[in-house]
Scaffold this active site. Structure first.
Site, mmCIF file in Angstrom:
data_model
loop_
_atom_site.group_PDB
_atom_site.id
_atom_site.type_symbol
_atom_site.label_atom_id
_atom_site.label_comp_id
_atom_site.label_asym_id
_atom_site.label_seq_id
_atom_site.Cartn_x
_atom_site.Cartn_y
_atom_site.Cartn_z
ATOM 1 N N TYR A 14 0.826 -1.213 0.000
ATOM 2 C CA TYR A 14 0.000 0.000 0.000
ATOM 3 C C TYR A 14 0.856 1.257 0.000
ATOM 4 O O TYR A 14 0.323 2.368 0.000
ATOM 5 C CB TYR A 14 -0.911 0.004 1.240
ATOM 6 N N GLY A 15 2.175 1.109 0.057
ATOM 7 C CA GLY A 15 3.049 2.266 0.252
ATOM 8 C C GLY A 15 4.114 2.365 -0.820
ATOM 9 O O GLY A 15 3.844 2.217 -2.016
ATOM 10 N N THR A 16 5.330 2.575 -0.336
ATOM 11 C CA THR A 16 6.434 2.902 -1.237
ATOM 12 C C THR A 16 6.862 1.743 -2.133
ATOM 13 O O THR A 16 7.652 1.956 -3.050
ATOM 14 C CB THR A 16 7.656 3.361 -0.426
ATOM 15 N N LEU A 17 6.343 0.552 -1.875
ATOM 16 C CA LEU A 17 6.682 -0.584 -2.747
ATOM 17 C C LEU A 17 5.848 -0.609 -4.025
ATOM 18 O O LEU A 17 6.116 -1.393 -4.941
ATOM 19 C CB LEU A 17 6.496 -1.915 -1.995
ATOM 20 N N GLU A 84 11.704 -3.457 5.266
ATOM 21 C CA GLU A 84 10.617 -2.986 6.134
ATOM 22 C C GLU A 84 10.939 -3.100 7.619
ATOM 23 O O GLU A 84 10.125 -2.686 8.455
ATOM 24 C CB GLU A 84 9.324 -3.739 5.817
HETATM 25 N N1 PCA Z 1 6.310 -0.129 2.196
HETATM 26 C C1 PCA Z 1 5.378 -1.192 2.430
HETATM 27 C C2 PCA Z 1 4.807 -0.873 3.763
HETATM 28 C C3 PCA Z 1 4.860 0.608 3.838
HETATM 29 C C4 PCA Z 1 5.853 0.989 2.823
HETATM 30 O O1 PCA Z 1 6.186 2.114 2.506
HETATM 31 C C5 PCA Z 1 4.322 -1.182 1.353
HETATM 32 O O2 PCA Z 1 4.486 -0.508 0.332
HETATM 33 O O3 PCA Z 1 3.302 -1.855 1.531
#
Ligand code: PCA
Length: 130
Positions: A14-17, A84
Site C-alpha cells: 500500500y506504500g512505497t513498494l 521494512e
Molecule cells: N512499504 C510497504 C509498507 C509501507 C511501505 O512504505 C508497502 O508498500 O506496503
C-alpha cells in the site's frame, strides 16, 4: 525466519513498494510478480508521516487501495522484510484482500509502534508520494 509461503505467497503493498514509487525497485529485486490492484476487504487506518503506515486497527478508516504481488522465492521475502524492518518496525501479518473480484489472503506490513497522535492523522484511502 518462518517461511511466509507456507501461509501464502501473496503480498498486498500500500506504500512505497507500489509501482513508480520510491521503493518499487526493491519489489523488482524480490522478483515480485504483479497480479493486480487490490483493496483490503476490511477498513484499516492508513496514515502518513515520514512514511505510510497501516495501523492494525481493523474497522477504522477506509478499505485501503494497493497492489498484490506473488513472491515465489524465500530470498525475495528476505529482501522485502529487510527493507521494512520486519518484525520490529513493520510487522507482517495476513489480511483479506479483494483482487480482480476475488477474495484472497495476502501478507501486509503493519506499523508496530502506535505513538500518541498517529491515530489522529487523516486516514487515507490510498498512499501516493509528492
Ligand atoms: N512499504 C510497504 C509498507 C509501507 C511501505 O512504505 C508497502 O508498500 O506496503
Amino acid at each position: 525466519m518462518d517461511d511466509p509461503r507456507k501461509t501464502t505467497s501473496l503480498i498486498f503493498v500500500y506504500g512505497t513498494l507500489k509501482q513508480s514509487l520510491s521503493n518499487h525497485s526493491v519489489m523488482e529485486n524480490a522478483q515480485g510478480q504483479f497480479l493486480g490492484k487490490g483493496e483490503t476487504s476490511e477498513p484499516f487506518p492508513l496514515v502518513e508521516t515520514d512514511f505510510p503506515y497501516l495501523l492494525d486497527q481493523k474497522g477504522r478508516g477506509h478499505k485501503v487501495d494497493g497492489e498484490v504481488y506473488r513472491v515465489e522465492s524465500l530470498e525475495g521475502w528476505e529482501i522485502l522484510d529487510e527493507l521494512e524492518g520486519q518484525p520490529s518496525f513493520y510487522r507482517r501479518r495476513t489480511i483479506d484482500v479483494e483482487l480482480n473480484g476475488e477474495r484472497v489472503q495476502a501478507w501486509a506490513y503493519f506499523l508496530v509502534r502506535n505513538p500518541e497522535g498517529l491515530s489522529e492523522l487523516p486516514y487515507l484511502k490510498a498512499y501516493s508520494e509528492s
